[in-house]
Design an enzyme around this catalytic site. Structure first.
Site, PDB file in Angstrom:
ATOM      1  N   ASP A   2     -30.795  34.644  32.428  1.00 53.62           N
ATOM      2  CA  ASP A   2     -31.117  33.849  31.236  1.00 53.62           C
ATOM      3  C   ASP A   2     -30.045  34.165  30.213  1.00 53.62           C
ATOM      4  O   ASP A   2     -29.868  35.326  29.841  1.00 53.62           O
ATOM      5  CB  ASP A   2     -32.495  34.242  30.683  1.00 53.62           C
ATOM      6  CG  ASP A   2     -33.632  33.831  31.616  1.00 53.62           C
ATOM      7  OD1 ASP A   2     -33.449  32.869  32.374  1.00 53.62           O
ATOM      8  OD2 ASP A   2     -34.688  34.485  31.591  1.00 53.62           O
ATOM      9  N   ASP A   4     -41.621  23.117  35.998  1.00 54.81           N
ATOM     10  CA  ASP A   4     -42.455  24.156  35.388  1.00 54.81           C
ATOM     11  C   ASP A   4     -43.904  23.675  35.426  1.00 54.81           C
ATOM     12  O   ASP A   4     -44.210  22.596  34.916  1.00 54.81           O
ATOM     13  CB  ASP A   4     -42.055  24.390  33.926  1.00 54.81           C
ATOM     14  CG  ASP A   4     -40.692  25.069  33.804  1.00 54.81           C
ATOM     15  OD1 ASP A   4     -40.095  25.382  34.856  1.00 54.81           O
ATOM     16  OD2 ASP A   4     -40.236  25.276  32.668  1.00 54.81           O
TER      17      ASP A   4
END
Lengths: 252, 213
Positions: free
Chosen positions: A11, A130
């Site tokens: 990330d 997601d």
């Protein structure tokens, strides 16, 4: 035989790797090219670089980060986060991504999946799906904007639809499990891998090698994890060793 | 120290070129991207990367005159590396775009993988070359493909891999090497393959011409 992939996820924000639970309380976790190279040497089969900055400046930095990582890396690189169009995808591919993931933009306009597949091929069009269990507990719905917004869209139907639109791979994240260290959502994984014929990457919740094994047994073609690797608790190598002993086909 | 060999990388699409260039640089070459057939005629090494679909790629190669130049390179046996779709383009035709003629250097057709496996094939699979291969060694390579070459043509030394069905994962002939996998994404094994091709191909050009006599 095709081996199962172990994919560390970086990330990134403002040119640095960060970590945190559900993108809250982000802490610095290192330099992207240095970490990327270290993971390759440990035996990572692929890397995912997720741009978690939310600003235009951040996006520009992400392209530069991709460029630096590419020079160091000789395994595949998937880049996601904030990709809204085939034009965004092109910039990342030119900088050195091999695949590009779309998430929120695909939900708002599935045509973007087709645009990317048409221009660059399905093999570089990844949809980041997601999902979270519905509040009434019955099935899963798609969530967007880093989990902040529930869409009401059935996650399993959506998985089948993105493949029709040309997605060549699904990166499936359980928003209920992400950052919880309680293991992947195996029921979600199983349901999605049954309705699609493209590879599925499991994401969200991994804390132990056993969790990765469970996901691979439940139908994942690849497993993605971040904190398990960043914390240095396990290396990609020790996890591959464990999976090999459990007879999972793994690249030595 | 010897000068870094110049490698002309043909622009057939947009994606993945950065990885190909980075891989070639790591292997000690000095690659540049070109759409100009003259570069492909006069540069010692040429790479035909593959991204996208068979039909559009052939349209581009024909439109730019690159297709003819590649056939000339084949006749001369000049060092040429084809990657992924690049390997498929050497063939006559593909299930991907029926009716579209490929480069026709290899008189065989490209097929789609069966429904029994996930498509595309994405990931690392085992490559087993025949023992007479000059560049290829046993190892794991990274694949990203929905179509494959079921068989190798006469005169080419193949490597095989299994994904639902056995298929040809690479072929070599003289200074020509074609890989269904991505050597530039196949870690140290792929890097070694690029180095092997760069160092050995020039000495194998003549052998290729002899074979064609």
């Amino acid at each position: 035989m095709l081996t199962r992939r172990i994919i560390p996820c970086l990330d990134c924000r403002d040119g640095r790797v960060v970590k945190g639970v559900k993108f809250q309380g982000l802490r610095d976790a290192g330099d992207p090219p240095t970490l990327a190279r270290a993971y390759e040497l440990q035996g990572a089969d692929e890397l995912v670089l997720l741009d978690v900055s939310a600003t235009p400046d951040g996006r520009a930095t992400a392209v530069e980060t991709v460029r630096k990582v590419r020079e160091m890396l000789s395994i595949p690189l998937t880049v996601g986060g904030g990709v809204r169009s085939a034009e965004n995808a092109r910039k990342l591919l030119e900088a050195g991504a091999d695949k590009v993931g779309v998430n929120t933009a695909a939900v708002e306009n599935p045509q973007v999946i087709r645009d990317i597949a048409d221009q660059f091929g399905s093999q570089c069009s990844v949809v980041a799906l997601d999902a979270a269990r519905r509040l009434d507990g019955d099935g899963w719905e798609v969530v967007v904007l880093s989990g902040k917004k529930r869409t009401g869209i059935d996650a399993i139907e959506w998985a089948a639809k993105v493949v029709e639109f040309g997605a060549g791979e699904i990166l499936l994240t359980s928003w209920d499990r992400d950052g919880t260290r309680s293991g992947y959502d195996l029921q979600l994984l199983n349901a999605v891998s049954r309705v699609t014929n493209v590879p599925v990457i499991a994401s969200g919740g991994a804390a132990t090698p056993q969790h990765l094994l469970e996901a691979l047994d439940a139908g994942a073609d690849a497993v993605l994890a971040a904190s398990i690797f960043h914390d240095g608790e396990y290396t990609v190598g020790t996890i591959k060793q464990f999976l090999s002993e459990k007879k999972v086909p793994i690249r030595p | 120290m010897a000068e870094a060999p110049k490698v002309a990388v043909i622009r057939t699409g947009l994606a993945n070129l950065a990885s190909v260039l980075a891989g070639l640089r790591r292997a000690g070459a000095e690659p540049f991207v070109t759409e100009n057939p003259a570069d492909v005629q006069r540069t010692a090494y040429v790479v035909l990367p593959g991204v996208g679909a068979f039909g559009p790629a052939m349209e581009k190669l024909n439109g730019t005159g690159m297709a003819d130049v590649l056939r000339e390179r084949f006749e001369a046996g000049s060092p040429t590396l084809s990657v992924c779709l690049g390997l498929q383009l050497l063939h006559e035709a593909s299930d991907e775009n029926p009716g579209v003629a490929g480069l026709g250097i290899i008189p065989l057709s490209i097929r789609k993988f069966p429904d029994t496996v996930r498509i595309p094939q994405l990931g690392w699979n085992e490559v087993r070359p025949e023992s007479s291969a000059a560049y290829l060694q046993n190892g794991f390579a990274y694949f990203a493909n929905s179509y494959h070459a079921p068989a190798a043509a006469e005169g080419w030394t193949p490597a095989h891999t299994i994904y639902g069905v056995p298929f040809v994962s690479a072929i070599e002939r003289g200074a020509w090497l074609a890989c269904q996998f991505h050597p530039e994404l196949s870690g140290d094994w792929g890097l070694q393959l690029l180095k092997n091709w760069l160092s050995l191909a020039p000495s194998r050009v003549i052998a290729s011409e002899l074979k064609q006599c």
